[in-house]
Design a protein around this motif. Structure first.
Motif, PDB file in Angstrom:
ATOM      1  N   PRO A 123      -6.911 -10.908   5.488  1.00  0.00           N
ATOM      2  CA  PRO A 123      -7.685  -9.821   4.876  1.00  0.00           C
ATOM      3  C   PRO A 123      -6.847  -8.584   4.565  1.00  0.00           C
ATOM      4  CG  PRO A 123      -8.191  -9.990   7.210  1.00  0.00           C
ATOM      5  CD  PRO A 123      -7.324 -11.167   6.879  1.00  0.00           C
ATOM      6  N   SER A 124      -5.850  -8.295   5.410  1.00  0.00           N
ATOM      7  CA  SER A 124      -5.022  -7.116   5.182  1.00  0.00           C
ATOM      8  C   SER A 124      -4.203  -7.266   3.898  1.00  0.00           C
ATOM      9  CB  SER A 124      -4.097  -6.888   6.374  1.00  0.00           C
ATOM     10  OG  SER A 124      -3.209  -5.810   6.126  1.00  0.00           O
ATOM     11  N   LEU A 125      -3.589  -8.433   3.722  1.00  0.00           N
ATOM     12  CA  LEU A 125      -2.804  -8.677   2.506  1.00  0.00           C
ATOM     13  C   LEU A 125      -3.665  -8.562   1.250  1.00  0.00           C
ATOM     14  CD1 LEU A 125      -0.567 -11.690   3.581  1.00  0.00           C
ATOM     15  CD2 LEU A 125       0.276  -9.573   2.553  1.00  0.00           C
ATOM     16  N   ARG A 126      -4.848  -9.185   1.289  1.00  0.00           N
ATOM     17  CA  ARG A 126      -5.698  -9.187   0.099  1.00  0.00           C
ATOM     18  C   ARG A 126      -6.245  -7.785  -0.190  1.00  0.00           C
ATOM     19  NH1 ARG A 126      -7.005 -13.185  -2.895  1.00  0.00           N
ATOM     20  NH2 ARG A 126      -6.378 -14.736  -1.335  1.00  0.00           N
ATOM     21  N   HIS A 127      -6.600  -7.049   0.854  1.00  0.00           N
ATOM     22  CA  HIS A 127      -7.082  -5.686   0.642  1.00  0.00           C
ATOM     23  C   HIS A 127      -5.980  -4.808   0.059  1.00  0.00           C
ATOM     24  CE1 HIS A 127      -7.851  -1.482   1.963  1.00  0.00           C
ATOM     25  NE2 HIS A 127      -9.030  -1.757   1.439  1.00  0.00           N
ATOM     26  N   ARG A 128      -4.776  -4.973   0.568  1.00  0.00           N
ATOM     27  CA  ARG A 128      -3.664  -4.176   0.055  1.00  0.00           C
ATOM     28  C   ARG A 128      -3.335  -4.553  -1.386  1.00  0.00           C
ATOM     29  NH1 ARG A 128       0.957  -3.432   4.687  1.00  0.00           N
ATOM     30  NH2 ARG A 128       0.193  -1.418   5.417  1.00  0.00           N
ATOM     31  N   LEU A 129      -3.467  -5.853  -1.726  1.00  0.00           N
ATOM     32  CA  LEU A 129      -3.272  -6.256  -3.116  1.00  0.00           C
ATOM     33  C   LEU A 129      -4.305  -5.565  -4.003  1.00  0.00           C
ATOM     34  CD1 LEU A 129      -2.079  -7.906  -5.418  1.00  0.00           C
ATOM     35  CD2 LEU A 129      -3.524  -9.834  -4.706  1.00  0.00           C
ATOM     36  N   GLY A 130      -5.547  -5.533  -3.561  1.00  0.00           N
ATOM     37  CA  GLY A 130      -6.582  -4.838  -4.318  1.00  0.00           C
ATOM     38  C   GLY A 130      -6.255  -3.373  -4.507  1.00  0.00           C
ATOM     39  N   THR A 131      -5.726  -2.743  -3.448  1.00  0.00           N
ATOM     40  CA  THR A 131      -5.352  -1.330  -3.532  1.00  0.00           C
ATOM     41  C   THR A 131      -4.257  -1.116  -4.567  1.00  0.00           C
ATOM     42  OG1 THR A 131      -5.928  -1.013  -1.197  1.00  0.00           O
ATOM     43  CG2 THR A 131      -4.482   0.634  -2.207  1.00  0.00           C
ATOM     44  N   ALA A 132      -3.240  -1.994  -4.551  1.00  0.00           N
ATOM     45  CA  ALA A 132      -2.147  -1.873  -5.523  1.00  0.00           C
ATOM     46  C   ALA A 132      -2.657  -2.081  -6.945  1.00  0.00           C
ATOM     47  CB  ALA A 132      -1.052  -2.897  -5.192  1.00  0.00           C
ATOM     48  N   LEU A 133      -3.538  -3.059  -7.128  1.00  0.00           N
ATOM     49  CA  LEU A 133      -4.085  -3.317  -8.464  1.00  0.00           C
ATOM     50  C   LEU A 133      -4.887  -2.120  -8.971  1.00  0.00           C
ATOM     51  CD1 LEU A 133      -5.239  -7.028  -8.066  1.00  0.00           C
ATOM     52  CD2 LEU A 133      -3.262  -6.187  -9.344  1.00  0.00           C
ATOM     53  N   TYR A 134      -5.654  -1.494  -8.083  1.00  0.00           N
ATOM     54  CA  TYR A 134      -6.438  -0.332  -8.495  1.00  0.00           C
ATOM     55  C   TYR A 134      -5.529   0.814  -8.927  1.00  0.00           C
ATOM     56  CZ  TYR A 134     -10.241   3.059  -8.543  1.00  0.00           C
ATOM     57  OH  TYR A 134     -11.165   4.002  -8.936  1.00  0.00           O
ATOM     58  N   GLN A 135      -4.444   0.994  -8.194  1.00  0.00           N
ATOM     59  CA  GLN A 135      -3.481   2.034  -8.565  1.00  0.00           C
ATOM     60  C   GLN A 135      -2.811   1.730  -9.899  1.00  0.00           C
ATOM     61  OE1 GLN A 135      -3.093   4.862  -7.148  1.00  0.00           O
ATOM     62  NE2 GLN A 135      -4.223   4.538  -5.236  1.00  0.00           N
ATOM     63  N   LEU A 136      -2.738   0.440 -10.249  1.00  0.00           N
ATOM     64  CA  LEU A 136      -2.149   0.036 -11.528  1.00  0.00           C
ATOM     65  C   LEU A 136      -3.157   0.125 -12.670  1.00  0.00           C
ATOM     66  CD1 LEU A 136      -0.091  -3.056 -10.313  1.00  0.00           C
ATOM     67  CD2 LEU A 136       0.873  -1.006 -11.387  1.00  0.00           C
ATOM     68  N   GLY A 137      -4.403   0.497 -12.348  1.00  0.00           N
ATOM     69  CA  GLY A 137      -5.430   0.625 -13.373  1.00  0.00           C
ATOM     70  C   GLY A 137      -6.256  -0.622 -13.600  1.00  0.00           C
ATOM     71  N   ASP A 138      -6.067  -1.636 -12.767  1.00  0.00           N
ATOM     72  CA  ASP A 138      -6.807  -2.889 -12.897  1.00  0.00           C
ATOM     73  C   ASP A 138      -8.003  -2.872 -11.949  1.00  0.00           C
ATOM     74  OD1 ASP A 138      -7.731  -5.441 -13.243  1.00  0.00           O
ATOM     75  OD2 ASP A 138      -5.909  -6.451 -12.539  1.00  0.00           O
ATOM     76  N   ALA A 139      -9.053  -2.146 -12.330  1.00  0.00           N
ATOM     77  CA  ALA A 139     -10.223  -2.014 -11.457  1.00  0.00           C
ATOM     78  C   ALA A 139     -10.931  -3.347 -11.262  1.00  0.00           C
ATOM     79  CB  ALA A 139     -11.190  -0.988 -12.049  1.00  0.00           C
TER      80      ALA A 139
END
Length: 356
Positions: A123-139
């Motif tokens: 869960p930590s890896l996937r949540h962090r991936l989501g965080t990085a994607l959001y910062q990249l503009g991929d909501a």
């Protein structure tokens, strides 16, 4: 050479042992890391995986309940090189975390994806991936990752909160409110656990009750509430809660094991029932032969007056614990063995360390 006073070094060595499935060594290093730096809550998740590898499910659950994202800080530059030598999900999580801190969103996302390829349910890896994607503009991509975390690890409060942020930014306010409410529920669970373990069990009970009012079916809160009742010596109420949970979740061994322990060793004679405890243990042994279940079997046998058999089972449990390097649990197991050898039953169903 590993610095014996470095939490980060022990954390790294524990992760390396875990990646190689050397679970006893992983437990030794991770327990040391936690003792040196207890605020490093990421250690709890690694320790949970090590105990799970050893078949110690109750201890794994206890550690999992305390997991967080704060990792031990390295005190020497060699730790970075050590991390980079590891090709494991944990190593990619560390590297990606460094990239997140530096604002290198693309590099972070790449590291997290590599980690997820090795451990898709982390869960930590996937949540962090989501965080990085959001910062990249991929909501949309971020939302997909957060929802997957919630599906596989609903207790991961940060995923609920992060999804709420994405929904609120998209103007989907009612859905965002629901996500924030879910985050509060799971954060409340963490607060209840901390209160119960820090000498404030009555406040912990009240917090568990609030969580259960929001989500009556949350298994973690049901179990935590029952175990906290044991802390405050309300053994009858704890038994009733566990019996209800066993009926609601017959396939979950956590509840049946907790009930078996209580029926076998509760200080209150009105609560004990050796025959029922043994029946529960016999069912558990069909699918789980862990140290904890073995110790519970010995408790039930002693409660029934079958001390010779209790002694034999307890000796086997102690030998297994020693061969697995679980020296921290051996002392209490030996104390119970001495009771059985004196033909006395156990009257401590759970040690303080065993209670969530």
């Amino acid at each position: 050479r590993l610095d014996p006073n470095s939490a980060a070094a022990h954390f790294g060595a524990g992760r390396a042992a875990l990646a190689k499935r050397e679970y006893p060594a992983a437990v030794t290093h991770l327990e040391k890391a936690l003792a040196l730096e207890p605020q490093a809550t990421a250690t709890h998740y690694q320790l949970a995986m090590a105990y799970r590898g050893l078949g110690e499910l109750p201890r794994a659950e206890t550690q999992l309940a305390q997991k967080g994202t704060i990792e031990p800080r390295p005190i020497d530059p060699l730790m970075r090189a050590f991390d980079e030598l590891l090709e494991s999900a944990e190593a990619y999580n560390v590297r990606g975390g460094r990239e997140l801190e530096s604002g290198n969103w693309s590099a972070a996302a790449e590291d997290f994806r590599k980690g997820l390829a090795l451990k898709p349910d982390d869960p930590s890896l996937r949540h962090r991936l989501g965080t990085a994607l959001y910062q990249l503009g991929d909501a949309a991509g971020a939302s997909e990752q957060f929802r997957e975390v919630i599906r596989t690890s609903p207790e991961f409060a940060k995923a609920h909160f992060s999804l709420g942020v994405v929904l609120a930014a998209a103007g989907r306010h009612q859905e965002a409110i629901e996500s924030f409410s879910n985050a509060l529920t799971h954060d409340g669970l963490q607060l209840a656990r901390v209160l119960a373990r820090s000498g404030q069990p009555l406040k912990g009970l009240a917090e568990y009750q609030q969580v259960l009012e929001r989500d009556p079916a949350m298994k973690e809160a049901l179990f935590g509430y029952a175990m906290t009742l044991i802390r405050v010596q309300r053994y009858g109420a704890a038994r009733d809660r566990l019996r209800d949970a066993v009926k609601s979740y017959p396939s979950d061994p956590v509840f049946s094991h907790g009930l078996a322990r209580l029926l076998a060793a509760a200080p209150d004679a009105r609560v004990r029932n050796g025959l029922q405890a043994k029946a529960l243990v016999d069912e558990l042994l069909k699918t789980e032969r862990s140290i904890d279940v073995g110790a519970t079997a010995a408790m039930a046998l002693a409660e029934l007056g079958e001390f010779e058999q209790a002694v034999a089972v307890q000796r086997d449990v102690i030998a297994t614990a020693e061969s697995g390097g679980l020296h921290g649990v051996v002392a209490h197991l030996i104390d119970n063995l001495k009771l059985y050898e004196r033909r006395q039953p156990c009257r401590i169903p759970f040690t303080d360390d065993e209670l969530p």
